[in-house]
Design a protein around this motif. Structure first.
Motif, PDB file in Angstrom:
ATOM      1  N   CYS A   1      33.846  33.807  42.501  1.00  0.00           N
ATOM      2  CA  CYS A   1      34.569  32.567  42.210  1.00  0.00           C
ATOM      3  C   CYS A   1      34.705  32.407  40.698  1.00  0.00           C
ATOM      4  O   CYS A   1      33.736  32.562  39.970  1.00  0.00           O
ATOM      5  CB  CYS A   1      33.799  31.390  42.811  1.00  0.00           C
ATOM      6  N   PHE A   2      35.913  32.089  40.229  1.00  0.00           N
ATOM      7  CA  PHE A   2      36.151  32.021  38.784  1.00  0.00           C
ATOM      8  C   PHE A   2      36.440  30.619  38.280  1.00  0.00           C
ATOM      9  O   PHE A   2      36.652  30.429  37.087  1.00  0.00           O
ATOM     10  CB  PHE A   2      37.299  32.953  38.395  1.00  0.00           C
TER      11      PHE A   2
ATOM     12  N   ILE B   1      40.108  37.725  32.472  1.00  0.00           N
ATOM     13  CA  ILE B   1      39.691  38.249  33.780  1.00  0.00           C
ATOM     14  C   ILE B   1      40.582  39.437  34.103  1.00  0.00           C
ATOM     15  O   ILE B   1      41.798  39.311  34.202  1.00  0.00           O
ATOM     16  CB  ILE B   1      39.806  37.168  34.883  1.00  0.00           C
TER      17      ILE B   1
ATOM     18  N   SER C   1      48.922  33.953  43.490  1.00  0.00           N
ATOM     19  CA  SER C   1      48.364  34.948  42.582  1.00  0.00           C
ATOM     20  C   SER C   1      48.353  34.326  41.184  1.00  0.00           C
ATOM     21  O   SER C   1      49.338  33.720  40.756  1.00  0.00           O
ATOM     22  CB  SER C   1      49.227  36.208  42.682  1.00  0.00           C
TER      23      SER C   1
ATOM     24  N   ARG D   1      40.616  41.454  36.739  1.00  0.00           N
ATOM     25  CA  ARG D   1      40.883  41.900  38.108  1.00  0.00           C
ATOM     26  C   ARG D   1      41.784  40.893  38.814  1.00  0.00           C
ATOM     27  O   ARG D   1      41.909  39.752  38.365  1.00  0.00           O
ATOM     28  CB  ARG D   1      39.592  42.131  38.863  1.00  0.00           C
TER      29      ARG D   1
ATOM     30  N   THR E   1      46.584  34.568  36.908  1.00  0.00           N
ATOM     31  CA  THR E   1      45.962  35.450  35.918  1.00  0.00           C
ATOM     32  C   THR E   1      45.310  34.594  34.839  1.00  0.00           C
ATOM     33  O   THR E   1      45.687  33.443  34.627  1.00  0.00           O
ATOM     34  CB  THR E   1      47.003  36.361  35.216  1.00  0.00           C
TER      35      THR E   1
ATOM     36  N   VAL F   1      39.588  29.274  42.370  1.00  0.00           N
ATOM     37  CA  VAL F   1      40.106  30.584  41.995  1.00  0.00           C
ATOM     38  C   VAL F   1      39.070  31.620  42.400  1.00  0.00           C
ATOM     39  O   VAL F   1      37.909  31.537  41.989  1.00  0.00           O
ATOM     40  CB  VAL F   1      40.414  30.676  40.488  1.00  0.00           C
ATOM     41  N   ILE F   2      39.504  32.529  43.265  1.00  0.00           N
ATOM     42  CA  ILE F   2      38.579  33.552  43.756  1.00  0.00           C
ATOM     43  C   ILE F   2      39.169  34.939  43.570  1.00  0.00           C
ATOM     44  O   ILE F   2      40.371  35.104  43.381  1.00  0.00           O
ATOM     45  CB  ILE F   2      38.252  33.348  45.257  1.00  0.00           C
ATOM     46  N   GLU F   3      38.267  35.893  43.620  1.00  0.00           N
ATOM     47  CA  GLU F   3      38.647  37.294  43.548  1.00  0.00           C
ATOM     48  C   GLU F   3      39.590  37.630  44.717  1.00  0.00           C
ATOM     49  O   GLU F   3      39.382  37.165  45.832  1.00  0.00           O
ATOM     50  CB  GLU F   3      37.323  38.064  43.674  1.00  0.00           C
TER      51      GLU F   3
ATOM     52  N   PRO G   1      33.551  36.540  48.102  1.00  0.00           N
ATOM     53  CA  PRO G   1      34.523  36.671  47.008  1.00  0.00           C
ATOM     54  C   PRO G   1      33.961  35.995  45.750  1.00  0.00           C
ATOM     55  O   PRO G   1      33.430  34.883  45.841  1.00  0.00           O
ATOM     56  CB  PRO G   1      35.746  35.910  47.539  1.00  0.00           C
TER      57      PRO G   1
ATOM     58  N   ILE H   1      43.139  38.010  40.883  1.00  0.00           N
ATOM     59  CA  ILE H   1      42.520  36.778  41.380  1.00  0.00           C
ATOM     60  C   ILE H   1      43.568  35.904  42.057  1.00  0.00           C
ATOM     61  O   ILE H   1      44.767  36.046  41.820  1.00  0.00           O
ATOM     62  CB  ILE H   1      41.801  35.989  40.253  1.00  0.00           C
TER      63      ILE H   1
END
Lengths: 246, 483
Positions: free
Chosen positions: B78-79, B37, B31, B39, B33, B91-93, B76, B41
């Motif tokens: 993608c960040f 963002i 997990s 939400r 942060t 990094v995904i939702e 999902p 991720i």
């Protein structure tokens, strides 16, 4: 930094001008020429001058086999290329010829290598036609990304850490992230004489920060370039092939 | 290659690492942060160490390339990605909840529940294929659901994207994937056919409705290759109450030759969404597996049934297999326009043998009146309309599996047609512009509203005679084909 990389211009002013404009519109900050500035086309003076300006402004250029043939008559070439080369020699000034003769065979820049044909022996002007050819080039260099031209057909090869190869025919305008875990060989399509069936001029952009490679296609005034070739008495096939892209 | 230094509190490319939430065979999930963002991720990090299967690295590279290119509710978000030179990650939702794998103990599911579930997955798959990606690992543990109901496809390590290099193309000498779900053509090395995903979804539908995997759990190459010639037991042999329409759908997905399967996931979703319209063929009737002579013929004549020589292509497959909906007004006086609609439909269908046609009619409900299902003469209005639609379509001489008829009941006909197109993933609506300007001035132009608001291509058909009578300013937009 966004690089714009051009190759195989072949004295096609209309195509090169269209690509330069497209590259500026995309925000290119550094221009790189992979050689074969002259040969086949009818505007060698303008094309060489333009690359000289690019280099003067901090860009890079390497030598192609046609650039080499301007001063070294021993290059093996077909009849049309030979005829165009004879004509080209007569058009270029001493300064322009010297510029072409003094171009380096390859240039390294950070983890990138720029070369006209391929990296294993650039002076032999070998074509990258298969994964095996691409592998030979990649093994010969430490560079993570090699950019080359020469074959006039865009392609993208990669080699994994375990020496597994991939080959790919790129789609225009689709950014591809060149992952750091493997070596890449980007074969750039030709600006002035595309041979993959699409007459539109070809170049690539590479974003050094995101490592995104984008193959670009630019439609240009093919008829005007063909007319210039015919009007200057160059072999007619050199004009015809432009509209066919082969 | 740097060893993983991940631990809570470490910051990587702006992402602050939190707890390790999952530790699997191929990857760990953390997990994370980032202030911008809002939400939840996750950072997915591959397991890479000495002696580890290099395929795991290549699969992870494939995910790194594909995930940032995808969008929409069925994947999902993608960040960011990080590469193997420093710390490999994506990094995904975070999609809350469990994968479908958790439901295996409940199998078999009731037919209706399975129908709805798999229709959602087919819709997600159609969306993925439209984004030029073939998943190649459709199975329960690759599927999750959003709280809003949409299926989400995860794990793109075996996927391929038409516009990106396929890093797995030379990686494996043997077919790589999840054996029970793998399509037969994958054994032959084909990676470019989107219908391989339809086969895998067929395996899932079979498994979820019978409780049995159609090709067992074999992991050996020899066992896997059997599906090239051996068909599974028809579900009706296993469960006497198995609905024939469902068997038709399942066995079509599981056809050995891709060309006999649904041409697109959207067409599969369409049949799952309209079970009463599924055309039953010999597949629905089957109570036994194919006779041994057929199986032997398949086994020893592989040369006759090689995968198509022409390489299949995800974009071409979708473009040549659209769902076309034609809106027909069955009321008196519309014959000329209906004829023109038929000509237009015929032209489109003639060039696209894998296209299917949905004939739609709207039974208009009054806002205030109490509607009766029977008309003044006592006939059932709904059935009358179905008959009229079928009658309209008869001259098209379409194979029944390509034709469906639908009577929608609605106050607002345009809204009903638009919604039908949305729900059924219609690619192209053909609609007539009515000539009766009195009626149109009362109701507003249905075709204009559909042309302006539908989420797909709309062709408005108008007869010359109607065009002359039309009030120009009223229906301008409808004269065009809107893409």
């Amino acid at each position: 930094m966004l690089l714009a990389i051009f190759t195989d211009i072949h004295a096609n002013r209309q195509a090169f001008a269209a690509c330069l404009e497209a590259a500026r519109a995309r925000g290119a900050e550094r221009l790189i020429c992979l050689g074969d500035i002259v040969g086949y086309g009818a505007d060698p003076e303008w094309s060489v001058d333009t690359v000289m300006e690019i280099v003067a402004e901090g860009g890079l250029a390497v030598r192609g086999n046609h650039d080499n043939a301007v001063s070294t008559a021993s290059e093996s070439m077909n009849a049309e290329a030979q005829a165009a080369m004879e004509w080209t020699r007569g058009r270029l000034s001493a300064e322009q010829r010297r510029f072409l003769a003094e171009l380096p065979m390859s240039v390294g820049d950070e983890d990138r290598l720029f070369v006209h044909s391929e990296a294993s022996s650039p002076q032999r002007w070998r074509y990258i036609q298969s994964s095996a050819d691409a592998a030979r080039s990649m093994i010969a260099t430490e560079a993570q990304v090699t950019f080359c031209g020469h074959i006039h057909r865009p392609a993208l090869y990669s080699m994994s850490a375990t020496a597994k190869m991939t080959s790919f025919t790129p789609t225009a305008n689709m950014p591809i992230q060149l992952l750091r875990g493997r070596q890449w060989l980007a074969v750039v399509g030709s600006v002035g004489q595309p041979r993959d069936g699409d007459p539109a001029a070809s170049f690539v952009t590479f974003d050094t920060r995101t490592r995104e490679l984008t193959y670009c296609r630019v439609p240009y005034d093919v008829d005007a370039a063909a007319r210039r070739i015919r009007d200057n008495g160059l072999p007619p096939w050199l004009a015809q092939r432009l509209s066919m892209g082969r | 290659m740097a060893r993983s230094k991940l631990q809570p509190g470490v910051v990587i490319d702006g992402f602050t690492v939190g707890d390790c939430v999952h530790s699997g065979g191929m990857a760990t999930l953390w997990s994370v942060t980032r202030p911008d963002i809002d939400r939840p991720i996750l950072m997915k990090v591959p397991r890479v160490s000495e002696g580890e299967d290099p395929a795991a690295i290549v699969s992870f590279e494939m995910e790194q390339m594909i995930l940032p290119k995808l969008s929409g509710p069925h994947v999902p978000a993608c960040f960011g990605t990080g590469d193997f030179a420093t710390q490999a990650y994506v990094v995904i939702e975070l999609i809350p909840g469990e994968t479908l794998y958790k439901r295996l103990p409940e199998l078999p599911l009731p037919y209706e529940e399975a129908r709805v579930l798999v229709a959602k997955i087919a819709t997600a798959l159609a969306d993925l294929h439209r984004q030029h990606v073939i998943h190649h690992d459709i199975k329960p543990s690759s599927i999750m659901f959003r709280a809003t109901g949409e299926a989400v496809l995860i794990d793109y390590g075996l996927s391929c994207h038409k516009h990106l290099p396929d890093l797995l193309q030379e990686e494996f000498r043997l077919p790589y994937g999840t054996a029970p779900y793998m399509a037969p053509e994958r054994m032959m090395g084909t990676r470019s056919d989107p219908r391989s995903d339809i086969f895998s979804l067929g395996v899932l539908l079979y498994f979820f409705t019978t409780g049995v995997r159609p090709f067992g759990e074999t992991e050996t190459l020899r066992g896997m290759r059997r599906r090239l010639w051996r068909d599974p037991y028809p579900p009706r042999q296993l469960k006497p109450d198995y609905p024939p329409w469902l068997q038709e759908i399942v066995l079509r997905c599981l056809e050995i030759e891709p060309v006999w399967r649904y041409p697109t996931a959207a067409q599969l979703a369409f049949d799952l969404g309209n079970p009463d319209q599924v055309k039953l063929t010999a597949r629905a009737e089957k109570l036994k597996r194919d006779p041994i002579t057929t199986v032997w013929r398949r086994r020893f004549n592989r040369g006759l049934v090689q995968p198509e020589t022409k390489p299949s292509d995800v974009a071409v497959q979708i473009a040549t297999s659209p769902i076309v909906a034609v809106a027909i007004d069955t009321s008196e006086g519309g014959e000329e326009l209906n004829g023109a609609l038929r000509v237009t439909a015929q032209r489109i269908l003639a060039t696209l043998p894998a296209a299917r046609l949905a004939c739609v009619n709207v039974l208009k409900l009054g806002r205030l009146t109490i509607d009766r299902t029977l008309d003044e003469a006592g006939n059932n209005k709904h059935i009358d309309r179905m008959v009229a639609l079928k009658h309209w379509a008869t001259p098209l001489k379409l194979d029944a599996s390509r034709l469906t008829v639908h009577v929608l009941e609605a106050v607002d006909p345009a809204a009903a047609i638009i919604e039908f197109a949305e729900v059924n993933q219609v690619d192209h609506i053909i609609i007539g512009a009515r000539r009766d300007s009195v009626l149109r001035s009362l109701l507003g132009s249905v075709s204009a509203k559909v042309a302006a608001e539908a989420g797909c291509t709309v062709t408005v058909v108008r007869t010359r005679a109607a065009a002359r009578e039309i009030d120009d300013e009223e229906d301008e937009v409808a004269a065009k084909v809107v893409g």
